[in-house]
Design a protein around this motif. Structure first.
Motif, PDB file in Angstrom:
ATOM      1  N   THR A 401       0.701  -1.179  -0.081  1.00 34.79           N
ATOM      2  CA  THR A 401       0.223  -0.138  -0.096  1.00 34.79           C
ATOM      3  C   THR A 401       0.987   1.221   0.022  1.00 34.79           C
ATOM      4  O   THR A 401       1.773   1.355   0.872  1.00 34.79           O
ATOM      5  CB  THR A 401      -0.803   0.018   1.316  1.00 34.79           C
ATOM      6  N   GLN A 402       0.421   1.914  -0.811  1.00 40.14           N
ATOM      7  CA  GLN A 402       1.491   3.316  -1.179  1.00 40.14           C
ATOM      8  C   GLN A 402       0.717   4.588  -0.460  1.00 40.14           C
ATOM      9  O   GLN A 402      -0.318   4.885  -0.699  1.00 40.14           O
ATOM     10  CB  GLN A 402       1.938   3.580  -2.525  1.00 40.14           C
ATOM     11  N   LEU A 403       1.715   5.471  -0.051  1.00 36.10           N
ATOM     12  CA  LEU A 403       1.340   6.802   0.596  1.00 36.10           C
ATOM     13  C   LEU A 403       2.178   7.784   0.002  1.00 36.10           C
ATOM     14  O   LEU A 403       3.156   7.539  -0.277  1.00 36.10           O
ATOM     15  CB  LEU A 403       1.146   6.869   1.934  1.00 36.10           C
ATOM     16  N   ASP A 404       1.715   9.104   0.219  1.00 34.58           N
ATOM     17  CA  ASP A 404       2.583  10.246  -0.204  1.00 34.58           C
ATOM     18  C   ASP A 404       3.618  10.377   0.752  1.00 34.58           C
ATOM     19  O   ASP A 404       3.473  10.038   1.810  1.00 34.58           O
ATOM     20  CB  ASP A 404       1.711  11.609  -0.161  1.00 34.58           C
ATOM     21  N   LYS A 405       4.935  10.593   0.229  1.00 37.68           N
ATOM     22  CA  LYS A 405       6.221  10.630   1.194  1.00 37.68           C
ATOM     23  C   LYS A 405       5.928  11.455   2.092  1.00 37.68           C
ATOM     24  O   LYS A 405       6.700  11.363   3.392  1.00 37.68           O
ATOM     25  CB  LYS A 405       7.394  11.136   0.342  1.00 37.68           C
ATOM     26  N   GLU A 409       6.387  10.272   6.428  1.00 38.53           N
ATOM     27  CA  GLU A 409       6.951  10.995   7.331  1.00 38.53           C
ATOM     28  C   GLU A 409       6.190  11.486   8.510  1.00 38.53           C
ATOM     29  O   GLU A 409       6.648  11.350   9.600  1.00 38.53           O
ATOM     30  CB  GLU A 409       7.680  12.238   6.781  1.00 38.53           C
ATOM     31  N   ARG A 410       4.867  11.916   8.581  1.00 38.39           N
ATOM     32  CA  ARG A 410       4.281  12.626   9.483  1.00 38.39           C
ATOM     33  C   ARG A 410       3.388  11.194  10.132  1.00 38.39           C
ATOM     34  O   ARG A 410       2.743  11.557  11.359  1.00 38.39           O
ATOM     35  CB  ARG A 410       3.066  13.468   9.050  1.00 38.39           C
ATOM     36  N   LEU A 411       3.400  10.057   9.693  1.00 35.70           N
ATOM     37  CA  LEU A 411       2.739   9.209  10.140  1.00 35.70           C
ATOM     38  C   LEU A 411       3.713   8.294  11.288  1.00 35.70           C
ATOM     39  O   LEU A 411       3.203   7.573  12.200  1.00 35.70           O
ATOM     40  CB  LEU A 411       2.158   7.945   9.358  1.00 35.70           C
ATOM     41  N   THR A 412       4.916   8.559  11.006  1.00 39.35           N
ATOM     42  CA  THR A 412       5.835   7.658  11.801  1.00 39.35           C
ATOM     43  C   THR A 412       5.650   7.958  13.604  1.00 39.35           C
ATOM     44  O   THR A 412       5.389   6.695  14.029  1.00 39.35           O
ATOM     45  CB  THR A 412       7.446   7.999  11.551  1.00 39.35           C
ATOM     46  N   ASP A 413       5.576   8.830  13.719  1.00 35.46           N
ATOM     47  CA  ASP A 413       5.470   9.166  15.284  1.00 35.46           C
ATOM     48  C   ASP A 413       4.244   8.756  15.951  1.00 35.46           C
ATOM     49  O   ASP A 413       4.185   8.066  16.846  1.00 35.46           O
ATOM     50  CB  ASP A 413       5.745  10.705  15.638  1.00 35.46           C
TER      51      ASP A 413
END
Length: 683
Positions: A401-405, A409-413
């Protein structure tokens, strides 16, 4: 020269970072399957690549340390050493050190140096202990003639076709060193390929025109031979094929014929080498059978799919240019429709198709699979679980499944917070799990999938779950709610997202301060996402994150509502039905029947407080959100549009029903609707 050196050094750091990530991923997989030889080879090759390039660009510590690690895994490859949990722990700690040794800021720090010396001592201790064990084993055993013959029978003969790329010399590669490395592995007959060498007047000293055909008799494997060419594999053609399972170059007739061929300057392909061997060994029926025409040959093609590393700034620039092209294409389509010129309409249609293909190709570059996140989480589960004495399996589904880069980045935390909570609060200790009739090992599952115009990410565990009664008691004690407040179970669970709320009575290094889930909710909402928490006491907890597909260009359905133009994401649209104004006026309890099926219904005029007389003929757009179908009424459907998304100004920040704006072909502005937000607010 300095600029060129710095560019090559930067390229090495980027490639080394990829190798370290591959190494970490392979180690985590190896822990699940310690007997997997392919994973051991992946670990060894990653270390070999790091060692080979480190010294070239001044990363001597990295090169030396990786060499010591490589020795350990060489023992594992040979079967002299077994993969153990303690050994993997040392190696994973070494992976963290390798990242620091690549960082100029921490390269010479006191902390890094101390960790380097300590880990180097541990690694060398493993090698020394195992080497002594091997030597003592050899002394205490007698090596028979039969065993020596078995070693001899492990010899094999290979044909290597090596054609370096024209630009390979510009990376500082000395090709003769590669040939020397092959010669050190066994007996070799080499034939240079000089057919592409141009006249002296056209000769470019920075380009490579040579190639080689090599016949090699060695006890090494195809993988060992291939590793010699690791640093030139992307730019070269390398083909390795086994000719026989014995040392053919030890046969005088074969060696003489090959050396005569080399002296003559003739080209030797694999087929030529086979023919020489066949002619010489025609009386040997066994060997003749192995070299018969049409028989499958064991071969290794080391040709790699080439790739290009591009900075994110260049990708963003490309996305902006494509966006402007889409706007101009919409303008061209509008002009073609106004003037009704057949040739112009045909060109406009062709440009539209090409623009759509270019848009999709550009998106393919900017989108990143969530696989890039999962390795970090797997390492977290392993290390934190071990610290807490918990046995946990981490399972991922839908890694493609792909997401915008930027969203990645904002999902990691937020995802880290959720997984940490699952480890600390959710999964029980092994003894407690067994007492509850569960398996000793807990499980955390990260699942991702597409749903309409959204991406759903779900993190679930099979731990203790959340008891609503405990949450309610804690909330009352903290003054978040009154004792007589009536809440549904879902509302009680959502109290976890209040700032400062925690179910822990004491603060630990991991949790208990009430910082985490409120941050998760804020960060997810900042990217227009939604968090849904569900739990069953004793069974486990699930956190579902609903995210919009963040793209700069979308296919949309252009509609008109009360004289204003809006765009509905086409990926959300299921069907369009004709509608009469009388049907809208007779709607009861926000329900409408379309084609014999009843759906929830919203009049977009009411949603945007645009009252007035309804047009006699209207249309209903059936949208899908998370599996639920809802009908929106609009005055008119204008058609399909490629919408270039532009951020909304401060004036629209409180309008949750709107996600962006777009510029039309005639320069007008249309607002992009967020169907999921409308449905959530109105239902």
């Amino acid at each position: 020269m300095d600029n060129s050196y710095n560019q090559f050094k930067l390229r090495f750091v980027e490639e080394a970072t990829d190798h370290i990530n591959d190494l970490e991923r392979a180690l985590l997989e190896l822990e699940k399957d310690p007997a997997n030889g392919e994973l051991v080879e992946l670990v060894f090759r990653a270390m070999h690549s790091l060692k080979g390039g480190g010294g070239m660009f001044g990363f001597d510590k990295l090169s030396e340390f990786t060499h010591d690690l490589e020795n350990i895994y060489d023992l594992i490859r040979s079967g002299s050493l077994k993969v153990s949990s303690s050994l993997l722990s040392i190696t994973l700690q070494s992976v963290d050190l390798l990242r620091e040794l690549l960082d100029d800021a921490s390269f010479n720090s006191v902390q890094t140096t101390q960790r380097y010396l300590e880990l180097k001592r541990q690694v060398n201790g493993v090698v020394k202990a195992e080497t002594q064990g091997i030597l003592s084993g050899l002394v205490s055993s007698k090596v028979s003639i039969k065993q020596l013959n078995q070693v001899k029978e492990q010899m094999a003969t290979y044909h290597i076709h090596f054609r370096p790329g024209a630009e390979v010399l510009q990376n500082g590669t000395n090709l003769l060193y590669l040939i020397d490395d092959i010669c050190e592995m066994g007996s070799v007959v080499a034939l240079p390929l000089m057919g592409e060498v141009p006249p002296l007047s056209d000769f470019d000293p920075l380009k490579c025109y040579l190639g080689w055909n090599l016949v090699v008799a060695t006890d090494k494997t195809v993988q060992d031979l291939g590793e010699v060419f690791l640093f030139v594999a992307d730019d070269s053609v390398i083909e390795i094929e086994k000719l026989a399972d014995e040392d053919l170059l030890s046969k005088v007739e074969i060696r003489v014929m090959l050396e005569e061929l080399a002296a003559s300057g003739s080209c030797m392909s694999t087929d030529v080498a086979k023919e020489i061997i066949r002619q010489t060994l025609c009386k040997d029926s066994v060997m003749a059978d192995t070299l018969q025409e049409g028989q499958p040959c064991q071969a290794s093609k080391l040709t790699h799919q080439s790739s290009l590393r591009v900075s994110s700034e260049k990708i963003d620039g490309l996305m902006n240019l494509v966006s402007e092209l889409v706007i101009s294409q919409e303008r061209l389509g509008l002009i073609a429709g106004q003037h009704q010129i057949p040739e112009l309409k045909q060109v406009a249609h062709t440009i539209q198709k090409l623009t759509a293909q270019l848009r999709d190709s550009t998106f393919g570059i900017s989108l990143i699979p969530i696989e890039s996140l999962t390795m970090r989480f797997q390492r977290l589960v392993r290390d934190l679980g071990a610290d807490l004495g918990k046995e946990i399996d981490f399972v991922t589904e839908g890694e493609e499944t792909q997401l915008d880069k930027s969203m990645i980045e904002r999902l990691t935390d937020p995802l880290l917070h959720i997984i940490r909570n699952s480890i600390d609060h959710g999964i029980e200790l092994p003894q407690k799990r067994m007492e509850a009739g569960k398996a000793a090992r807990g499980k955390i599952v990260l699942k991702a999938f597409y749903s309409g115009a959204n991406v759903i990410m779900e993190i679930s565990d099979d731990g203790a779950g959340i008891d609503p009664a405990v949450i309610r008691t804690k909330a009352i004690a903290k003054g978040l709610i009154a004792e007589d407040t009536i809440l549904t179970e879902a509302d009680i669970l959502n109290l976890i997202f209040y700032p400062g709320f925690s179910t822990r009575d004491c603060v630990s290094t991991i949790s208990g301060r009430g910082v985490g889930m409120d941050v998760v909710k804020k960060n997810i909402e900042a990217i227009r996402g939604d968090v849904i928490l569900s739990s069953v006491p004793g069974k486990g907890t699930s956190v579902k994150i609903n995210l919009p597909l963040v793209l700069s260009i979308i296919d949309g359905l252009l509609v008109t509502v009360a004289g204003n133009q809006y765009v509905i994401p086409l990926s959300s649209v299921d069907h369009i039905y004709p509608l009469d104004a009388r049907e809208v006026a007779m709607v009861f309890n926000n329900q409408i029947v379309l084609a014999g099926i009843q759906y929830p219904f919203f009049n977009l005029r009411n949603v945007f407080a645009s009252y007035g007389e309804l047009p006699r003929k209207m249309e209903a757009v059936l949208v899908v959100d998370n599996g639920q179908k809802v009908a929106f009424s609009v005055d008119r459907v204008n058609g399909k549009i490629q919408a270039v998304l532009k951020p909304l100004g401060k004036f629209y920040h409180n309008h949750k029903f709107l996600s962006a704006a777009t510029i039309m072909g005639d320069g007008a502005i249309a607002l992009v609707l967020d169907p999921a937000a409308i449905i959530k607010q109105k239902l």
